[in-house]
Design a protein around this motif. Structure first.
Motif, PDB file in Angstrom:
ATOM      1  N   ARG A  74      44.671  31.384  49.443  1.00 21.97           N
ATOM      2  CA  ARG A  74      44.189  32.515  48.767  1.00 21.97           C
ATOM      3  C   ARG A  74      45.002  33.258  47.768  1.00 21.97           C
ATOM      4  O   ARG A  74      44.939  33.583  46.653  1.00 21.97           O
ATOM      5  CB  ARG A  74      43.403  33.458  49.777  1.00 21.97           C
ATOM      6  CG  ARG A  74      42.152  33.169  50.050  1.00 21.97           C
ATOM      7  CD  ARG A  74      41.203  34.307  50.893  1.00 21.97           C
ATOM      8  NE  ARG A  74      41.559  33.919  52.309  1.00 21.97           N
ATOM      9  CZ  ARG A  74      41.159  35.102  53.090  1.00 21.97           C
ATOM     10  NH1 ARG A  74      40.816  36.081  52.463  1.00 21.97           N
ATOM     11  NH2 ARG A  74      41.650  34.867  54.361  1.00 21.97           N
TER      12      ARG A  74
ATOM     13  N   LEU B   5      40.602  26.189  53.827  1.00 26.49           N
ATOM     14  CA  LEU B   5      39.878  27.540  54.367  1.00 26.49           C
ATOM     15  C   LEU B   5      38.793  27.268  55.337  1.00 26.49           C
ATOM     16  O   LEU B   5      38.236  26.134  55.639  1.00 26.49           O
ATOM     17  CB  LEU B   5      39.106  27.784  52.925  1.00 26.49           C
ATOM     18  CG  LEU B   5      40.393  28.302  51.774  1.00 26.49           C
ATOM     19  CD1 LEU B   5      39.365  28.838  50.567  1.00 26.49           C
ATOM     20  CD2 LEU B   5      41.100  29.251  52.139  1.00 26.49           C
TER      21      LEU B   5
ATOM     22  N   GLN C 143      35.316  31.436  54.487  1.00 24.99           N
ATOM     23  CA  GLN C 143      36.172  31.748  53.025  1.00 24.99           C
ATOM     24  C   GLN C 143      35.890  30.739  51.972  1.00 24.99           C
ATOM     25  O   GLN C 143      35.708  30.990  51.187  1.00 24.99           O
ATOM     26  CB  GLN C 143      37.482  31.340  53.574  1.00 24.99           C
ATOM     27  CG  GLN C 143      38.158  32.278  54.430  1.00 24.99           C
ATOM     28  CD  GLN C 143      39.493  32.037  54.962  1.00 24.99           C
ATOM     29  OE1 GLN C 143      39.880  30.743  54.958  1.00 24.99           O
ATOM     30  NE2 GLN C 143      40.384  33.052  55.659  1.00 24.99           N
TER      31      GLN C 143
END
Lengths: 328, 256
Positions: free
Chosen positions: A140, A163, A167
């Motif tokens: 991220r 992820l 997410q």
């Protein structure tokens, strides 16, 4: 917004991509789909001016990637395969550094920083060292880096790798929200991801583009027949043979795991009604009857394995590596 | 903030959170302390000997007895220490793939190379400034001519710059930090040895050329207090050449 014309990249004798041509319109989200080693990353590296193509031209926002790299770089946000983070910096320090080398002024930098921290929910880790963050957070932070200077073009190499499912959904939503205002190219080998976020898919295999269209049209184009899946409670031994004798049915297969029968019929014909009546009148007990649509996955396997027939290479291996669709 | 300044700031930040700078500084300053202690003790014993021979307190020249040998040794120590400061500059960026971020940002390769060099040069100058404590303390207890000391520091600053740019080049050539460090040791020692080769070749044009290429004679004059433009030109050219080569190497990686 992005035009690649006949780009070829050779590393010595190895041809990574060959005569790749495609365009992406402003505001469009395009997925690059292909097995590992198909040339997705190479294509992206050429578009981001990380390296030049051996042949062909690439233009981003009207600027040539080879002639005017600085102009192109200014307009691109790029997330490489490995998030390019400095472990020894905190998230805020890292993003500040990125903003500065992207040429943001102090006020823009502060605004951009607040925006990406909020959009990628990095608030909790803002002042933590990147070395101590999990894979998902690093990914991220990598995305935040690409979005920081709010570039019109985003090139994301496997943005959802590492992820967790929640997410992944958030990042897909984020990418979808960028559509329209931003031009996005993302690469993935997760097929549902391409269907979920992209308007157009480019399937690339062994350095060549093998198909390019919307996900729906791709599956439609490759569909040679309609398929019906049928489950019967007490099937007679010769059910498959009997069904094959019905008018309009081209072939009958036994699906391996579920015990269902797959009936193939001519394109454009729906035989569900006839099949249902046939099973019910014979009293075998109809449990399930549905049409099977060809998924992008089938298209993908079809295209990449078709190539294998021609080239006789180890493509099956690559095709098998394609991840199963994740249940989200 | 210009990209070069952003890169300098980032390099300083990275350097001071990694243990390398602390270890290198501590060892370097300790060695310098021991070297100057030995030189001072040696000067003292010579003074005693001279006093016994002549019966009177002699005029001791601290520049000759203490500073010159210390600065010569310091140059050798720098040759061994500075590659450790430069080895990670590019090698680590490439290993950790952050190189891709730098190369796809709207900064020129020259800005990256210069920024990284200036960052590490600032650290080196800080270290060099700390060694200034020794002449400062000695100046309270004796008198000596400050000018050769200052020109020696100029020489050390230039020499260090040349060592660091060589290290930048070595780091750009490889992904492996150890290879980078070893490569710059090797290059520096080879150029150093050119001085010896020049002596062997003797008073011939080739001999002069080879000696000119080594940094010994240029450093030597500065330590003796002689500021000659040709030595300054030597260092300036060496520095620019190394940075230029590093630039070419970094740039060429895009073509592979």
């Amino acid at each position: 917004m992005i035009e690649a014309h006949n780009i070829t990249k050779r590393y010595g004798d190895l041809t990574a991509i060959e005569r790749v041509t495609f365009t992406v319109a402003k505001g469009e989200v395009l997925a690059f789909l292909g097995p590992n080693g198909a040339g997705k990353t190479t294509t992206m590296r050429i578009l981001t001016c990380f390296m030049p193509a051996t042949e062909g031209t690439a233009r981003v926002a009207g600027f040539d990637c080879f002639e005017q790299p600085v102009e192109v770089k200014r307009r691109i946000g790029y997330l490489p395969e490995t998030p390019p983070v400095y472990q020894e910096l905190t998230v805020a320090e890292y993003l500040t550094f990125v903003g500065r080398i992207k040429g943001l002024g102090a006020a823009d930098l502060r605004r951009g920083l607040d925006r990406v921290v909020e959009r990628l929910s990095l608030g909790d880790v803002r002042h933590r060292l990147i070395a101590n963050l999990s894979r998902g957070y690093r990914q991220r932070v990598g995305l935040a880096q690409a979005l920081l200077h709010d570039p019109p073009v985003l090139i994301l190499d496997e943005p959802t790798v590492g992820l967790d499912p929640k997410q992944i959904i958030e990042i897909r939503e984020l990418i979808k929200s960028l559509a329209g205002s931003h031009t996005v190219i993302l690469s993935t080998h997760i097929l549902p991801e391409a269907t979920a976020v992209c308007q157009r898919v480019v399937i690339i295999n062994r350095g060549r583009i093998v198909a390019e269209d919307t996900p729906e049209r791709l599956s439609a184009r490759l569909r040679r027949s309609e398929k019906i899946s049928l489950i019967v409670k007490q099937p007679p031994a010769d059910l498959a043979a009997r069904l094959r004798a019905l008018p309009g049915i081209l072939n009958v297969f036994e699906a391996t795991d579920s015990g269902a029968l797959l009936l193939e019929c001519a394109l454009g014909r729906d035989l569900r009604d006839e099949v249902a009546r046939y099973v019910v009148t014979n009293g075998w007990g109809l449990l399930e009857l549905k049409t099977v649509s060809m998924t992008l996955e089938d298209v993908f396997l079809h295209l990449t394995q078709h190539e294998e027939g021609l080239a006789g290479g180890s493509q099956t291996q690559a095709a098998v590596q394609i991840e199963e669709p994740r249940n989200l | 903030m210009t990209p070069v300044r952003a890169i300098i700031a980032k390099e300083l930040r990275s350097a001071f959170v990694s243990p390398i700078v602390y270890v290198v500084s501590a060892v370097f300053l300790l060695i310098f302390g021991v070297l100057s202690y030995l030189a001072v003790v040696n000067a003292g014993s010579q003074a005693v000997r001279l006093m016994q021979l002549q019966g009177a307190a002699p005029q001791l020249n601290l520049n000759d007895l203490v500073f010159r040998p210390t600065f010569y040794s310091l140059a050798i120590v720098l040759m061994l220490v500075l590659p450790l400061l430069t080895m990670r500059l590019f090698a680590e960026e490439r290993k950790l793939k952050t190189f891709e971020l730098l190369m796809t940002s709207p900064v020129g390769v020259h800005e990256i190379v210069i920024g990284k060099f200036l960052g590490v040069y600032a650290i080196f100058l800080g270290l060099l400034a700390l060694t200034g404590l020794v002449p400062l303390v000695l100046s309270f207890y004796s008198s000596f001519d400050w000018n050769p000391v200052l020109t020696s520091y100029l020489g050390l600053a230039l020499l260090g710059g040349l060592f660091l740019t060589t290290g930048v080049l070595a780091s750009a050539l490889t992904e492996n930090q150890i290879v980078a460090a070893f490569l710059s040791f090797g290059l520096l020692i080879l150029v150093w040895l050119l001085g010896g080769v020049g002596v062997v070749l003797g008073d011939t044009p080739a001999g002069h050329l080879v000696s000119y290429l080594s940094f010994i004679e240029h450093f030597d004059r500065l330590v003796r207090g002689l500021v000659d433009t040709k030595d300054l030109v030597y260092y300036a050219c060496g520095l620019v050449l190394m940075l230029f080569l590093a630039h070419r190497v970094v740039e060429s990686q895009r073509w592979k």
